[in-house]
Design a protein around this motif. Structure first.
Motif, short mmCIF file in Angstrom:
data_model
loop_
_atom_site.label_atom_id
_atom_site.label_comp_id
_atom_site.label_asym_id
_atom_site.label_seq_id
_atom_site.Cartn_x
_atom_site.Cartn_y
_atom_site.Cartn_z
N GLY A 1 -8.51 23.80 -2.50
CA GLY A 1 -9.04 22.49 -2.16
C GLY A 1 -9.65 21.79 -3.36
N VAL B 1 0.85 -1.20 0.00
CA VAL B 1 0.00 0.00 0.00
C VAL B 1 0.88 1.25 0.00
CG1 VAL B 1 -1.70 1.32 1.32
CG2 VAL B 1 -1.92 -1.13 1.15
N LEU C 1 1.06 4.16 -2.83
CA LEU C 1 0.86 5.58 -2.53
C LEU C 1 2.03 6.41 -3.05
CD1 LEU C 1 -0.60 5.66 1.09
CD2 LEU C 1 -1.66 6.51 -0.98
N ILE D 1 1.90 9.49 -5.47
CA ILE D 1 2.47 10.77 -5.05
C ILE D 1 3.44 11.27 -6.13
CG2 ILE D 1 4.11 11.82 -3.41
CD1 ILE D 1 2.77 10.23 -1.21
N ALA E 1 1.53 12.70 -8.92
CA ALA E 1 0.83 13.96 -8.61
C ALA E 1 1.80 15.10 -8.34
CB ALA E 1 -0.08 13.75 -7.41
N TYR E 2 2.92 14.82 -7.70
CA TYR E 2 3.82 15.89 -7.29
C TYR E 2 5.09 15.95 -8.14
CZ TYR E 2 1.32 16.42 -2.82
OH TYR E 2 0.39 16.65 -1.83
N THR F 1 -7.52 21.22 -6.32
CA THR F 1 -6.45 20.86 -7.25
C THR F 1 -6.72 19.49 -7.85
OG1 THR F 1 -5.03 21.95 -5.69
CG2 THR F 1 -3.97 20.80 -7.51
N ASP G 1 -8.07 16.09 -3.70
CA ASP G 1 -6.87 16.90 -3.65
C ASP G 1 -5.64 16.01 -3.63
OD1 ASP G 1 -4.80 18.63 -2.37
OD2 ASP G 1 -6.51 20.01 -2.40
N ARG G 2 -4.53 16.44 -4.29
CA ARG G 2 -3.35 15.59 -4.25
C ARG G 2 -2.75 15.53 -2.85
NH1 ARG G 2 1.33 19.04 -7.42
NH2 ARG G 2 1.23 20.89 -6.12
N ARG G 3 -3.06 16.52 -2.03
CA ARG G 3 -2.55 16.49 -0.66
C ARG G 3 -3.10 15.30 0.11
NH1 ARG G 3 -3.91 22.63 0.59
NH2 ARG G 3 -5.40 22.13 -1.05
N ALA H 1 -2.32 10.56 3.39
CA ALA H 1 -2.48 9.12 3.57
C ALA H 1 -1.13 8.46 3.84
CB ALA H 1 -3.15 8.50 2.35
N PHE H 2 -0.08 8.95 3.14
CA PHE H 2 1.24 8.35 3.35
C PHE H 2 1.73 8.61 4.77
CE2 PHE H 2 5.82 8.07 3.21
CZ PHE H 2 6.01 6.88 2.53
N GLN H 3 1.55 9.85 5.22
CA GLN H 3 1.98 10.16 6.59
C GLN H 3 1.22 9.31 7.61
OE1 GLN H 3 1.34 14.38 6.46
NE2 GLN H 3 3.51 14.76 6.78
N ASP I 1 2.88 21.35 -1.09
CA ASP I 1 1.69 21.37 -0.23
C ASP I 1 1.42 22.78 0.28
OD1 ASP I 1 0.86 18.83 -0.39
OD2 ASP I 1 1.60 18.16 1.55
N LEU J 1 -3.03 12.33 -0.89
CA LEU J 1 -2.04 11.25 -1.03
C LEU J 1 -0.95 11.39 0.03
CD1 LEU J 1 -1.66 11.38 -4.88
CD2 LEU J 1 -2.75 9.58 -3.56
N HIS J 2 -0.45 12.61 0.16
CA HIS J 2 0.61 12.82 1.14
C HIS J 2 0.10 12.57 2.55
CE1 HIS J 2 3.93 15.61 2.85
NE2 HIS J 2 4.31 14.37 2.82
N TYR K 1 -6.07 3.88 4.84
CA TYR K 1 -5.09 4.63 4.05
C TYR K 1 -5.58 4.73 2.61
CZ TYR K 1 -2.18 2.85 7.89
OH TYR K 1 -1.71 2.48 9.12
N SER L 1 -6.67 8.24 0.62
CA SER L 1 -5.91 8.67 -0.56
C SER L 1 -6.83 8.94 -1.75
CB SER L 1 -4.88 7.62 -0.93
OG SER L 1 -5.51 6.54 -1.56
N LEU M 1 -5.85 16.06 -9.82
CA LEU M 1 -4.67 15.21 -9.89
C LEU M 1 -4.06 15.21 -11.28
CD1 LEU M 1 -5.82 12.14 -7.81
CD2 LEU M 1 -4.17 13.88 -7.18
N TYR N 1 -8.35 16.10 3.95
CA TYR N 1 -8.31 15.85 2.51
C TYR N 1 -9.02 14.57 2.08
CZ TYR N 1 -4.95 19.55 2.91
OH TYR N 1 -4.38 20.75 3.19
#
Lengths: 137, 494
Positions: free
Chosen positions: A124, A91, A95, A99, A102-103, A126, B157-159, B164-166, A115, B161-162, B149, B153, A128, B240
């Motif tokens: 809120g 998982v 992710l 990520i 996306a980034y 944005t 918003d793409r945030r 969810a990772f955290q 971020d 994903l971040h 998780y 995700s 993907l 998010y």
């Protein structure tokens, strides 16, 4: 205290555990964080397997002439935990892939900057798909 | 054995089995219908379990027919029946709400898998509560965490994903700590059954191994609970995630973690060991207060309402932990009451916010200007939920705050009582910011015809709002159950 050398499995488990934990905390690269996390979990597997050992016990397979066996239950428990660990890593890596798409980065500090920019935009919404970095290698 | 005897495991199996089915049918509407049916069935089973427990005492279910200390036991006592009911009721309500909300926020080809993951979260949470086996707690915890998780995700918003990772990193560390703690307990007692552990631990409790296991378990559960210094994953994850997910997780996931904390501290270790021999009571009171005040203060300055309410969740968890730290029957029942009431109020608030997000596509404070007139029902629900959050008398929030203050006064801790009231004042500030914007500010942009949310969203929201009011007026049910469970927990512990 005299039996400390005999408990060397536990020493190994604890050293691995701390190494893994340190990697998770100190590294900014998300993939390296996952490596640390996997190491951290693996150390717990060693810990469990060690605690199932009975002094002078044999492998827990029925053999004629053997009366003292090691405890097989922790091994079985840890099979479950290994599955959990594999699933977590899977998982996590999935992710990380998302990520990166996306980034355009897997470095935590760069992602935090992006971020922060998103937070300033305060939209809120944005999407993907609209990140140009995703196409750049 | 009749079907009724299998209810303790059925409540977990229903969502667990339905999840792969959702993936197989892979049709958004069918997957939703299946999830809806399953969550309502789980609710019915949980309700029937609660009545059974109220009628004839705790239920013990032997998985595969093996007797308890060797086989895995599912044990439903009053507290677990109560938490099962809360979790499945919130799930049932959220599933009704989810249809439109999810269709708007998640791509159509992912919806079926989204519901599958959501059902897995539900199965995991119910499993944690139903099981009487310490290792099973870890397994179900990971089932629910891994699935959560994934659902977090899926935010737009793409945030997300971040976030969810955290959450994945912190959640895994927490779960692994719990695993280590359980390992230490197994080392000393040779058992994983909770009842058996509770019987055997007192004899060995004065060893370093047990104390280390206790520390690992407490920190691990604290991570899952979002206890104050360990809460960093929560605000972003809630802010998010898709609206329905936020409402579901905020109302259930941390509550189940509080349940695990209660179970381990009070039943397995026993209040004498965990709150008296170990200095955990003081630690919990301090961390609870610090969490309640600092998170409320941070919430005041948030511009994103979802994140504001997420910080408020951290604060509410602080109150629950504070109640446990008081280590008195009143304090612990206050924690249980707040567990129940907070599920209702945060469920109502996040669902109403989801309805707003569905119509205006944003949850930023400034976009809410003048919304009180355009979405009167949704905004009224937010106001009532907010009043409950503050703890204004005819709402459920008042009841739990009342018992919390009562509990701290009983112990002569009047500064604690004052700080609880200060925390409520901070809640007044951030809820007022919301009310002011929605009702007293003119909309900034030319009004795009914003209509009230569809009925399928409003009804779930108002069910929860009505529950907030109902349990604020009819306290005998919730208070009675909380008191009885406290007696059971403390009684088992000696």
């Amino acid at each position: 205290m005299s039996n400390l050398p005999g408990l060397y499995n536990y020493w190994i488990a604890v050293c691995l555990m701390m190494a893994g934990f340190y990697i998770v905390i100190s590294h900014g690269n998300l993939v390296k964080k996952l490596v640390g996390l996997a190491l951290f979990q693996t150390s717990v597997f060693i810990f469990y397997i060690s605690l199932g050992k009975v002094a002078d016990g044999d492998a827990p397979i029925v053999t004629p002439g053997v009366t003292l066996y090691s405890n097989p239950l922790p091994h079985v428990l840890i099979l479950t935990a290994i599955v959990v660990g594999v699933a977590t890593t899977a998982v996590g890596l999935a992710l990380v892939v998302r990520i990166y798409e996306a980034y355009g980065s897997v470095e935590e500090d760069e992602i935090q900057v992006l971020d922060g920019a998103d937070d300033d935009a305060n939209e809120g919404t944005t999407s993907l798909e609209e990140t140009p970095e995703a196409d750049r290698q | 054995m009749s079907l009724l005897d299998h209810f303790p495991v059925l409540v977990v199996l229903l969502p667990l089995m339905a999840a792969p089915l959702c993936v197989l049918i892979d049709r958004p509407r069918l997957a939703w219908a299946l999830s809806l049916a399953v969550s309502w069935l789980s609710l019915a089973v949980a309700a029937s379990l609660l009545f059974q427990v109220l009628g004839s005492g705790p239920i013990s279910y032997r998985l595969g027919g093996w007797p308890p200390p060797w086989g895995i036991e599912y044990r439903i006592d009053l507290l677990s029946a109560y938490v099962l009911l809360i979790v499945s009721a919130i799930a049932a309500v959220v599933m009704v709400f989810a249809y439109h909300s999810v269709a708007a926020e998640i791509a159509a080809d992912r919806i079926a898998r989204f519901y599958a993951a959501l059902l897995l979260v539900l199965a995991g949470l119910l499993g944690i509560v139903a099981t009487g086996d310490a290792f099973n707690v870890f397994v179900f915890l990971e089932i629910s965490s891994l699935a959560s998780y994934a659902v977090i995700s899926m935010g737009r918003d793409r945030r997300a994903l971040h976030a969810a990772f955290q959450y994945l990193v912190m959640g895994t560390i927490g779960a692994t700590f719990i695993l280590i703690g359980i390992g230490f307990l197994y080392m000393m007692t040779g058992t994983l059954n909770m009842q058996d552990l509770a019987d055997r631990l007192p004899a060995v409790s004065d060893t370093r191994t047990v104390r280390v296991g206790f520390a690992f378990l407490t920190v691990g559960i604290g991570l899952k609970l979002a206890l104050f210094p360990l809460h960093l994953w929560l605000p972003n994850a809630y802010a998010y995630a898709p609206s329905a997910v936020t409402a579901f997780l905020a109302a259930t996931a941390t509550k189940v973690a509080v349940y695990v904390l209660l179970r381990f501290l009070l039943e397995i270790f026993g209040a004498d060991f965990s709150l008296r021999a170990m200095p955990l009571d003081l630690i919990l009171i301090l961390l609870g207060l610090a969490g309640a005040l600092s998170a409320s203060l941070v919430a005041v300055f948030q511009e994103d309402i979802k994140r504001m309410l997420a910080y408020s969740s951290v604060a509410q968890i602080g109150y629950m932990v504070l109640g446990i730290g008081l280590a008195s029957p009143t304090g612990i029942s206050a924690a249980m009451l707040h567990l129940f009431n907070h599920a209702l109020m945060k469920g109502a608030l996040f669902l109403a916010l989801g309805a707003v997000a569905y119509r205006i596509g944003s949850v930023a404070l400034r976009d809410l200007a003048g919304l009180g007139r355009r979405m009167p029902w949704s905004m009224a629900a937010i106001v009532l939920g907010g009043l409950s959050l503050i703890g204004v008398p005819p709402t459920a929030g008042f009841v739990s705050k009342w018992y919390l203050v009562l509990g701290s006064l009983e112990q002569g801790l009047w500064p604690v009582a004052l700080l609880i009231l200060l925390g409520s004042l901070l809640a007044v500030v951030y809820i007022w910011k919301l009310v002011e914007t929605a009702y007293f500010k003119e909309p900034q942009t030319a009004p795009v015809a914003v209509r009230e949310a569809p009925l399928s969203m409003l009804i779930p929201v108002w069910i929860l709002v009505a529950a907030n009011l109902y349990f604020g007026l009819h306290t005998e049910i919730s208070v009675g159950v909380a008191r009885q469970s406290t007696v059971q927990l403390l009684g088992v512990a000696g």
